[in-house]
Design a protein around this motif. Sequence first.
Motif, PDB file in Angstrom:
ATOM      1  N   LEU A 104       0.093 -23.771 -24.000  1.00 56.71           N
ATOM      2  CA  LEU A 104      -0.660 -22.526 -24.056  1.00 56.71           C
ATOM      3  C   LEU A 104       0.235 -21.379 -24.525  1.00 56.71           C
ATOM      4  O   LEU A 104       1.442 -21.378 -24.265  1.00 56.71           O
ATOM      5  N   VAL A 105      -0.380 -20.407 -25.181  1.00 54.19           N
ATOM      6  CA  VAL A 105       0.348 -19.253 -25.710  1.00 54.19           C
ATOM      7  C   VAL A 105      -0.380 -17.983 -25.281  1.00 54.19           C
ATOM      8  O   VAL A 105      -1.568 -17.814 -25.582  1.00 54.19           O
ATOM      9  N   ALA A 106       0.326 -17.092 -24.575  1.00 51.19           N
ATOM     10  CA  ALA A 106      -0.295 -15.877 -24.052  1.00 51.19           C
ATOM     11  C   ALA A 106       0.549 -14.658 -24.394  1.00 51.19           C
ATOM     12  O   ALA A 106       1.778 -14.692 -24.337  1.00 51.19           O
ATOM     13  N   PHE A 123       2.497 -13.175 -16.322  1.00 52.70           N
ATOM     14  CA  PHE A 123       2.913 -14.533 -16.688  1.00 52.70           C
ATOM     15  C   PHE A 123       3.062 -15.424 -15.455  1.00 52.70           C
ATOM     16  O   PHE A 123       2.733 -16.622 -15.504  1.00 52.70           O
ATOM     17  N   ARG A 124       3.512 -14.854 -14.352  1.00 52.62           N
ATOM     18  CA  ARG A 124       3.664 -15.659 -13.141  1.00 52.62           C
ATOM     19  C   ARG A 124       2.305 -16.115 -12.609  1.00 52.62           C
ATOM     20  O   ARG A 124       2.164 -17.253 -12.125  1.00 52.62           O
ATOM     21  N   VAL A 125       1.306 -15.267 -12.686  1.00 52.16           N
ATOM     22  CA  VAL A 125      -0.024 -15.648 -12.207  1.00 52.16           C
ATOM     23  C   VAL A 125      -0.641 -16.697 -13.125  1.00 52.16           C
ATOM     24  O   VAL A 125      -1.315 -17.633 -12.657  1.00 52.16           O
ATOM     25  N   ILE A 126      -0.421 -16.584 -14.424  1.00 56.48           N
ATOM     26  CA  ILE A 126      -0.903 -17.637 -15.322  1.00 56.48           C
ATOM     27  C   ILE A 126      -0.284 -18.974 -14.933  1.00 56.48           C
ATOM     28  O   ILE A 126      -0.966 -19.995 -14.844  1.00 56.48           O
ATOM     29  N   ARG A 127       1.036 -18.963 -14.694  1.00 53.83           N
ATOM     30  CA  ARG A 127       1.709 -20.204 -14.308  1.00 53.83           C
ATOM     31  C   ARG A 127       1.117 -20.798 -13.038  1.00 53.83           C
ATOM     32  O   ARG A 127       0.996 -22.032 -12.906  1.00 53.83           O
ATOM     33  N   GLU A 128       0.713 -19.965 -12.096  1.00 52.62           N
ATOM     34  CA  GLU A 128       0.126 -20.458 -10.852  1.00 52.62           C
ATOM     35  C   GLU A 128      -1.200 -21.170 -11.078  1.00 52.62           C
ATOM     36  O   GLU A 128      -1.676 -21.903 -10.211  1.00 52.62           O
ATOM     37  N   ASN A 129      -1.787 -20.964 -12.260  1.00 53.79           N
ATOM     38  CA  ASN A 129      -3.120 -21.492 -12.518  1.00 53.79           C
ATOM     39  C   ASN A 129      -3.183 -22.532 -13.632  1.00 53.79           C
ATOM     40  O   ASN A 129      -4.270 -22.913 -14.054  1.00 53.79           O
ATOM     41  N   THR A 130      -2.029 -22.999 -14.084  1.00 53.51           N
ATOM     42  CA  THR A 130      -2.020 -24.079 -15.066  1.00 53.51           C
ATOM     43  C   THR A 130      -0.730 -24.876 -14.935  1.00 53.51           C
ATOM     44  O   THR A 130       0.314 -24.331 -14.541  1.00 53.51           O
ATOM     45  N   SER A 131      -0.804 -26.150 -15.278  1.00 50.04           N
ATOM     46  CA  SER A 131       0.378 -27.001 -15.277  1.00 50.04           C
ATOM     47  C   SER A 131       0.914 -27.232 -16.687  1.00 50.04           C
ATOM     48  O   SER A 131       1.944 -27.882 -16.861  1.00 50.04           O
ATOM     49  N   PRO A 149      13.933  -9.348 -23.396  1.00 53.58           N
ATOM     50  CA  PRO A 149      14.656 -10.625 -23.372  1.00 53.58           C
ATOM     51  C   PRO A 149      15.134 -11.039 -21.987  1.00 53.58           C
ATOM     52  O   PRO A 149      15.072 -12.228 -21.637  1.00 53.58           O
ATOM     53  N   ASP A 150      15.608 -10.084 -21.179  1.00 55.00           N
ATOM     54  CA  ASP A 150      16.072 -10.424 -19.828  1.00 55.00           C
ATOM     55  C   ASP A 150      14.945 -11.012 -18.989  1.00 55.00           C
ATOM     56  O   ASP A 150      15.131 -12.005 -18.275  1.00 55.00           O
ATOM     57  N   MET A 151      13.765 -10.394 -19.088  1.00 51.00           N
ATOM     58  CA  MET A 151      12.619 -10.889 -18.335  1.00 51.00           C
ATOM     59  C   MET A 151      12.217 -12.283 -18.812  1.00 51.00           C
ATOM     60  O   MET A 151      11.928 -13.180 -17.998  1.00 51.00           O
ATOM     61  N   LEU A 152      12.202 -12.491 -20.124  1.00 55.81           N
ATOM     62  CA  LEU A 152      11.795 -13.781 -20.662  1.00 55.81           C
ATOM     63  C   LEU A 152      12.729 -14.896 -20.201  1.00 55.81           C
ATOM     64  O   LEU A 152      12.278 -15.975 -19.789  1.00 55.81           O
ATOM     65  N   VAL A 153      14.026 -14.650 -20.249  1.00 59.46           N
ATOM     66  CA  VAL A 153      14.982 -15.673 -19.816  1.00 59.46           C
ATOM     67  C   VAL A 153      14.838 -15.939 -18.324  1.00 59.46           C
ATOM     68  O   VAL A 153      14.889 -17.093 -17.869  1.00 59.46           O
ATOM     69  N   LYS A 154      14.632 -14.885 -17.549  1.00 59.80           N
ATOM     70  CA  LYS A 154      14.417 -15.058 -16.106  1.00 59.80           C
ATOM     71  C   LYS A 154      13.184 -15.922 -15.846  1.00 59.80           C
ATOM     72  O   LYS A 154      13.223 -16.840 -15.007  1.00 59.80           O
ATOM     73  N   LEU A 155      12.109 -15.666 -16.562  1.00 60.43           N
ATOM     74  CA  LEU A 155      10.895 -16.464 -16.387  1.00 60.43           C
ATOM     75  C   LEU A 155      11.121 -17.906 -16.846  1.00 60.43           C
ATOM     76  O   LEU A 155      10.527 -18.838 -16.296  1.00 60.43           O
ATOM     77  N   GLY A 156      11.974 -18.071 -17.845  1.00 60.24           N
ATOM     78  CA  GLY A 156      12.324 -19.420 -18.259  1.00 60.24           C
ATOM     79  C   GLY A 156      13.107 -20.161 -17.189  1.00 60.24           C
ATOM     80  O   GLY A 156      12.833 -21.328 -16.887  1.00 60.24           O
ATOM     81  N   GLN A 157      14.073 -19.487 -16.602  1.00 63.37           N
ATOM     82  CA  GLN A 157      14.876 -20.100 -15.539  1.00 63.37           C
ATOM     83  C   GLN A 157      14.033 -20.457 -14.322  1.00 63.37           C
ATOM     84  O   GLN A 157      14.291 -21.454 -13.639  1.00 63.37           O
ATOM     85  N   ASP A 158      13.004 -19.642 -14.064  1.00 62.13           N
ATOM     86  CA  ASP A 158      12.134 -19.882 -12.916  1.00 62.13           C
ATOM     87  C   ASP A 158      11.043 -20.911 -13.201  1.00 62.13           C
ATOM     88  O   ASP A 158      10.234 -21.223 -12.310  1.00 62.13           O
ATOM     89  N   GLY A 159      10.998 -21.431 -14.429  1.00 63.45           N
ATOM     90  CA  GLY A 159       9.998 -22.429 -14.773  1.00 63.45           C
ATOM     91  C   GLY A 159       8.622 -21.864 -15.073  1.00 63.45           C
ATOM     92  O   GLY A 159       7.655 -22.617 -15.224  1.00 63.45           O
ATOM     93  N   VAL A 160       8.523 -20.541 -15.185  1.00 64.80           N
ATOM     94  CA  VAL A 160       7.236 -19.913 -15.494  1.00 64.80           C
ATOM     95  C   VAL A 160       6.902 -20.108 -16.970  1.00 64.80           C
ATOM     96  O   VAL A 160       5.787 -20.487 -17.327  1.00 64.80           O
ATOM     97  N   LEU A 161       7.870 -19.838 -17.827  1.00 67.05           N
ATOM     98  CA  LEU A 161       7.706 -19.985 -19.268  1.00 67.05           C
ATOM     99  C   LEU A 161       8.533 -21.152 -19.769  1.00 67.05           C
ATOM    100  O   LEU A 161       9.625 -21.419 -19.269  1.00 67.05           O
ATOM    101  N   GLN A 162       7.996 -21.812 -20.797  1.00 63.51           N
ATOM    102  CA  GLN A 162       8.749 -22.871 -21.455  1.00 63.51           C
ATOM    103  C   GLN A 162       9.192 -22.461 -22.860  1.00 63.51           C
ATOM    104  O   GLN A 162       9.967 -23.177 -23.493  1.00 63.51           O
ATOM    105  N   GLY A 163       8.691 -21.343 -23.339  1.00 64.36           N
ATOM    106  CA  GLY A 163       9.092 -20.919 -24.672  1.00 64.36           C
ATOM    107  C   GLY A 163       8.566 -19.549 -25.027  1.00 64.36           C
ATOM    108  O   GLY A 163       7.825 -18.921 -24.272  1.00 64.36           O
TER     109      GLY A 163
END
Length: 315
Positions: A104-106, A123-131, A149-163
Motif C-alpha cells: 500500500l502507498v499513502a 501512518f501509525r494508525v494505518i499500520r494498526e489496521n493493515t498487515s 527524513p528523521d520521521m520516516l527512518v524512525k517509522l521504518g525502524q519501528d516497522g510502521v513503514l517499509q518504504g
Amino acid sequence: MSESKFHGVIPPVVIPLDANRQIDLMAFERSINRMINAGVDGLFFLGSSGEVAFLTDAQRYHVLQEAVAIVNKRVPVLAGIIDMETLRVIDQAKRAEGYGVDGLVATAPFYALGGPREVERHFRVIRENTSLPLFAYDLPVCVHTKLDPDMLVKLGQDGVLQGVKDSSGDDVAFRWLCLENEDAGHPLQLFTGHEVVVDGAYLSGADGSVPGLANLDPDSYVAQWKAYQAGDWETVRRIQDKLARLMFITRRVNATVGFGAGVGAFKTALWQMGVFNTNQMREPVQALEGKDVETIVAILKENGLMDADAPIKTK
C-alpha cells in the motif's frame, strides 16, 4: 540493498479511457503486458499518474480489480490508498487488501492539515489496521506536507513503514534520507519518482524508481536499473540523458498545466504510439489536441519511440 520484493523499476500505471471516460480494458491489458514484458519489477496503481485524485471509490476499486486480474501475480502490485484523512485511508486500505495487492502507498493527510505529530500518527494508525507493507508517498506539491527524513527512518525502524516513494523534487532531502536510512540499517526501501534524475537517486543509494515515463519507455528504465546494479555508471548516465529528453513531452505542452500537461502528455504519447486507443482524461481535465499533439509526436520520433514516417492520429 536489503532483501525485499519491492525494488527496481515500478512504474505508476497510467489508466487508458475510452471516449466515454470508462476504463479501456483492452488497452489497459496491452499497456500492463508491455511493461511486464520489458522486465519491470512491479506496478503501482492508483497513484498520481493513475489520476487517483479524479476517481470515485467505485472507480478506484474497479481499477484494482482489473489490475490484479491482469497482472496475475507476475510482478508485485502496489496500490495507492490516497485520501484526505486517516479513517478514509484505512477504508481504502482494507478494500485494496481484499483485492489481493502486495503493498500500500499513502500520502500524508491533506485538506485538514496537521503538523509533524499528526502526520506520524497518521501512518501509525494505518499500520494498526493493515498487515500489508506500507509505503509513504512524499508528494508535497499535492498534499502540502513535506515528509521529514528523521520521521520516516524512525517509522521504518519501528516497522510502521517499509518504504518511501519520493516525489518531492527535493534531491537534498532525498540524499539525507538515503544516508540516514543506511545508518539505521536500511529499514526502508527508497524509491524516486523523479523521472529526470533517477541516476542521481541511484548514486544516492535508492532501491529503485517509480517513473511515470516508464509507461512510455519501460525498456530504458529497466536497462538503466540493470546498469546501476552492474556499477556501469556511464550507461546509467547515458540512458538518463535520453529519458530526460523524452520527458520534454511534458515541458512543451502549451494548452494547459498540471495533470493535463503531465499525465495528459503521457496519455497522448501512448495513444500516438498505438498502446492506448484515445488520450481521454478524467473530468474536468481535457485531452490535448492540435499543436500539442504534433509537438509530442515530434519528440517521440526524435527519441525513437515512433517511426519517422508514422502519421499523426486524430480523434
